[in-house]
Design a protein around this motif. Structure first.
Motif, PDB file in Angstrom:
ATOM      1  N   ALA A  82      -2.645  -0.694   7.526  1.00  0.00           N
ATOM      2  CA  ALA A  82      -2.325   0.655   7.055  1.00  0.00           C
ATOM      3  C   ALA A  82      -3.242   1.693   7.694  1.00  0.00           C
ATOM      4  O   ALA A  82      -2.781   2.769   8.106  1.00  0.00           O
ATOM      5  CB  ALA A  82      -2.442   0.713   5.534  1.00  0.00           C
ATOM      6  N   VAL A  83      -4.513   1.385   7.785  1.00  0.00           N
ATOM      7  CA  VAL A  83      -5.460   2.320   8.411  1.00  0.00           C
ATOM      8  C   VAL A  83      -5.103   2.519   9.872  1.00  0.00           C
ATOM      9  O   VAL A  83      -5.133   3.642  10.397  1.00  0.00           O
ATOM     10  CB  VAL A  83      -6.906   1.803   8.267  1.00  0.00           C
ATOM     11  CG1 VAL A  83      -7.863   2.651   9.104  1.00  0.00           C
ATOM     12  CG2 VAL A  83      -7.334   1.827   6.802  1.00  0.00           C
ATOM     13  N   SER A 167       0.937   4.951   1.677  1.00  0.00           N
ATOM     14  CA  SER A 167       1.205   6.058   0.756  1.00  0.00           C
ATOM     15  C   SER A 167      -0.095   6.672   0.263  1.00  0.00           C
ATOM     16  O   SER A 167      -0.217   7.895   0.125  1.00  0.00           O
ATOM     17  CB  SER A 167       2.027   5.559  -0.440  1.00  0.00           C
ATOM     18  OG  SER A 167       3.258   5.018  -0.020  1.00  0.00           O
ATOM     19  N   GLY A 168      -1.073   5.824  -0.001  1.00  0.00           N
ATOM     20  CA  GLY A 168      -2.372   6.324  -0.447  1.00  0.00           C
ATOM     21  C   GLY A 168      -3.103   7.091   0.641  1.00  0.00           C
ATOM     22  O   GLY A 168      -3.694   8.148   0.383  1.00  0.00           O
ATOM     23  N   LEU A 169      -3.049   6.582   1.852  1.00  0.00           N
ATOM     24  CA  LEU A 169      -3.740   7.239   2.965  1.00  0.00           C
ATOM     25  C   LEU A 169      -3.152   8.613   3.259  1.00  0.00           C
ATOM     26  O   LEU A 169      -3.864   9.534   3.685  1.00  0.00           O
ATOM     27  CB  LEU A 169      -3.668   6.359   4.215  1.00  0.00           C
ATOM     28  CG  LEU A 169      -4.498   5.070   4.165  1.00  0.00           C
ATOM     29  CD1 LEU A 169      -4.149   4.162   5.340  1.00  0.00           C
ATOM     30  CD2 LEU A 169      -5.988   5.388   4.175  1.00  0.00           C
ATOM     31  N   GLN A 170      -1.860   8.767   3.035  1.00  0.00           N
ATOM     32  CA  GLN A 170      -1.216  10.050   3.313  1.00  0.00           C
ATOM     33  C   GLN A 170      -1.541  11.113   2.272  1.00  0.00           C
ATOM     34  O   GLN A 170      -1.210  12.281   2.461  1.00  0.00           O
ATOM     35  CB  GLN A 170       0.301   9.844   3.409  1.00  0.00           C
ATOM     36  CG  GLN A 170       0.711   9.060   4.645  1.00  0.00           C
ATOM     37  CD  GLN A 170       2.182   8.683   4.663  1.00  0.00           C
ATOM     38  OE1 GLN A 170       2.915   9.020   3.731  1.00  0.00           O
ATOM     39  NE2 GLN A 170       2.620   7.988   5.699  1.00  0.00           N
ATOM     40  N   THR A 171      -2.183  10.727   1.165  1.00  0.00           N
ATOM     41  CA  THR A 171      -2.587  11.707   0.161  1.00  0.00           C
ATOM     42  C   THR A 171      -3.949  12.323   0.474  1.00  0.00           C
ATOM     43  O   THR A 171      -4.365  13.273  -0.194  1.00  0.00           O
ATOM     44  CB  THR A 171      -2.653  11.058  -1.233  1.00  0.00           C
ATOM     45  OG1 THR A 171      -3.674  10.036  -1.247  1.00  0.00           O
ATOM     46  CG2 THR A 171      -1.316  10.431  -1.608  1.00  0.00           C
ATOM     47  N   ILE A 172      -4.642  11.777   1.470  1.00  0.00           N
ATOM     48  CA  ILE A 172      -5.983  12.270   1.815  1.00  0.00           C
ATOM     49  C   ILE A 172      -5.869  13.494   2.713  1.00  0.00           C
ATOM     50  O   ILE A 172      -5.177  13.465   3.741  1.00  0.00           O
ATOM     51  CB  ILE A 172      -6.806  11.167   2.513  1.00  0.00           C
ATOM     52  CG1 ILE A 172      -6.926   9.939   1.600  1.00  0.00           C
ATOM     53  CG2 ILE A 172      -8.191  11.686   2.879  1.00  0.00           C
ATOM     54  CD1 ILE A 172      -7.636   8.763   2.242  1.00  0.00           C
ATOM     55  N   ASP A 173      -6.549  14.547   2.351  1.00  0.00           N
ATOM     56  CA  ASP A 173      -6.555  15.785   3.136  1.00  0.00           C
ATOM     57  C   ASP A 173      -7.280  15.552   4.458  1.00  0.00           C
ATOM     58  O   ASP A 173      -8.424  15.076   4.485  1.00  0.00           O
ATOM     59  CB  ASP A 173      -7.247  16.895   2.337  1.00  0.00           C
ATOM     60  CG  ASP A 173      -7.035  18.274   2.952  1.00  0.00           C
ATOM     61  OD1 ASP A 173      -6.672  18.334   4.146  1.00  0.00           O
ATOM     62  OD2 ASP A 173      -7.240  19.274   2.237  1.00  0.00           O
ATOM     63  N   GLN A 174      -6.623  15.882   5.563  1.00  0.00           N
ATOM     64  CA  GLN A 174      -7.210  15.663   6.880  1.00  0.00           C
ATOM     65  C   GLN A 174      -8.459  16.516   7.111  1.00  0.00           C
ATOM     66  O   GLN A 174      -9.283  16.197   7.971  1.00  0.00           O
ATOM     67  CB  GLN A 174      -6.171  15.965   7.967  1.00  0.00           C
ATOM     68  CG  GLN A 174      -4.980  15.015   7.955  1.00  0.00           C
ATOM     69  CD  GLN A 174      -5.390  13.563   8.128  1.00  0.00           C
ATOM     70  OE1 GLN A 174      -6.152  13.234   9.036  1.00  0.00           O
ATOM     71  NE2 GLN A 174      -4.882  12.699   7.253  1.00  0.00           N
ATOM     72  N   ASP A 175      -8.608  17.601   6.345  1.00  0.00           N
ATOM     73  CA  ASP A 175      -9.801  18.434   6.490  1.00  0.00           C
ATOM     74  C   ASP A 175     -11.074  17.651   6.149  1.00  0.00           C
ATOM     75  O   ASP A 175     -12.150  17.924   6.688  1.00  0.00           O
ATOM     76  CB  ASP A 175      -9.700  19.664   5.579  1.00  0.00           C
ATOM     77  CG  ASP A 175      -8.612  20.621   6.043  1.00  0.00           C
ATOM     78  OD1 ASP A 175      -8.223  20.534   7.231  1.00  0.00           O
ATOM     79  OD2 ASP A 175      -8.161  21.445   5.225  1.00  0.00           O
TER      80      ASP A 175
END
Length: 282
Positions: A82-83, A167-175
Motif C-alpha cells: 500500500a505504501v 484508503s487510510g493512506l489517502q486520508t493523510i494530508d500531503q502537506d
C-alpha cells in the motif's frame, strides 16, 4: 414506518438462516444429539469432554499458530504494498487492480489450483533447481503442510488488506509529508512518525479482520489437505464440520463451536481494546 416495513424481509431471512441456527446449535450443545433421531439433555458433559479431547487441543494449537503467522505476514506485506502503491510510481492504478485480483477468486478454486501446483508443478522444479524442500509435495509433509496453507491464505488475503491501507493512506494530508521533507526526515522516519500513527485506525481494522479470518480458516484446508497428513492441518472449524456432520457428533461439536465462538469474540475484543488504546497513545 415504511422504512421499518422494508427491513422486515431482511430481518426474517437473517433470523431464519443465522440467529435461529445459532440458538439451536447452542441448545443442542447441552444434549447428546447425533444429528438425527432422539436426544436427551446431558448438561455440561460435552463442554467438559471438549477440554479433555486431544484432537481438539491439537486443532486449537494449529489454528492459533496459523492465525498468528498469517496475520503478521498479511499485514506486513499489504502495508508495504500500500505504501509503495500510494507513492508516485508508474502504472500504480494497474498494479492496484493486479494486487486485488486474488481477492476476487473463490477460495476453494484457489485452494484446488495450488494443490495441483504443490503436488505436480513445484516438485519437478525443485529437483531441477536442487532445492530439497521443494522436491516433494510439501502438503504431504506433516511438518511443512501448514506453510503451504499459510502461503495460499496470505496470498489471497493481502489484496483486501492492501485496499484498506490504501484508503487510510489517502486520508493523510500531503502537506504533512512536505513539512517532514523540509525538516530533513528520511523515509523510515516519515513512516514511523507520520504515516503509521495516522493510519492506526486502519491498522486496527486489518489486524482484527485478519485474525478473525485466519482463526476461521476452513476452505483452504478442505481444498488442499483435507486436514492431513494425519491430523497435522486440522483447524477448529474443520474439526467442527468433519466430526460434527460426518462423524455423527453433532451435539459434541456444537459445544466445541460454542467454545470457539467465545474464543474468537474474546480475541477480537482484546485486539480492539489494545489497538484502540495504542491509537490514543499515538
Amino acid at each position: 414506518m415504511v422504512f421499518y416495513m422494508m427491513t422486515i424481509p431482511a430481518v426474517i431471512l437473517f433470523f431464519t438462516f443465522h440467529t435461529l441456527p445459532l440458538i439451536k446449535g447452542i441448545f443442542y450443545s447441552f444434549t447428546d444429539w447425533n444429528g438425527y433421531g432422539d436426544w436427551k439433555f446431558i448438561g455440561l458433559k460435552n463442554f467438559i469432554n471438549v477440554f479433555q479431547d486431544d484432537t481438539i487441543r491439537n486443532a486449537y494449537g494449529f489454528t492459533f499458530k496459523f492465525a498468528i503467522v498469517t496475520t503478521i505476514i498479511v499485514n506486513v506485506i499489504s502495508l508495504a504494498i500500500a505504501v509503495a502503491l500510494n507513492s508516485s510510481i508508474k502504472f500504480k492504478n494497474t498494479l492496484r487492480a493486479i494486487f486485488f485480483f486474488p481477492n476476487v477468486l473463490g477460495v476453494l478454486i484457489v485452494g484446488y489450483i495450488f494443490n495441483y501446483v504443490f503436488a505436480h508443478l513445484l516438485p519437478p522444479l525443485g529437483e531441477f533447481l536442487n532445492v530439497g524442500f521443494l522436491s516433494s509435495n510439501i502438503l504431504g509433509n506433516p511438518a511443512l503442510a501448514w506453510l503451504g496453507i499459510v502461503f495460499v491464505a496470505s496470498w489471497q488475503s493481502i489484496a483486501f488488506n492492501t485496499i484498506i491501507y490504501l484508503s487510510g493512506l489517502q486520508t493523510i494530508d500531503q502537506d504533512i509529508y512536505e513539512a517532514s521533507d523540509i525538516d530533513g526526515a528520511n523515509k523510515w522516519q516519515t513512516f514511523r512518525k507520520i504515516t503509521f500513527p495516522l493510519i492506526a485506525p486502519f491498522f486496527t481494522i486489518n489486524m482484527v479482520l485478519s485474525m478473525k479470518g485466519s482463526l476461521n480458516v476452513f476452505d483452504q484446508i478442505v481444498a488442499m489437505t483435507g486436514g492431513g497428513p494425519g491430523n497435522a492441518t486440522q483447524s477448529i472449524t474443520y474439526v467442527i464440520y468433519h466430526f460434527g456432520f460426518s462423524g455423527g457428533n453433532f451435539a459434541y461439536q456444537s459445544a466445541n463451536a460454542v467454545i470457539f465462538f467465545i474464543v474468537v469474540v474474546s480475541i477480537s475484543l482484546f485486539q480492539m481494546k489494545v489497538l484502540a488504546k495504542r491509537e490514543v497513545d499515538l
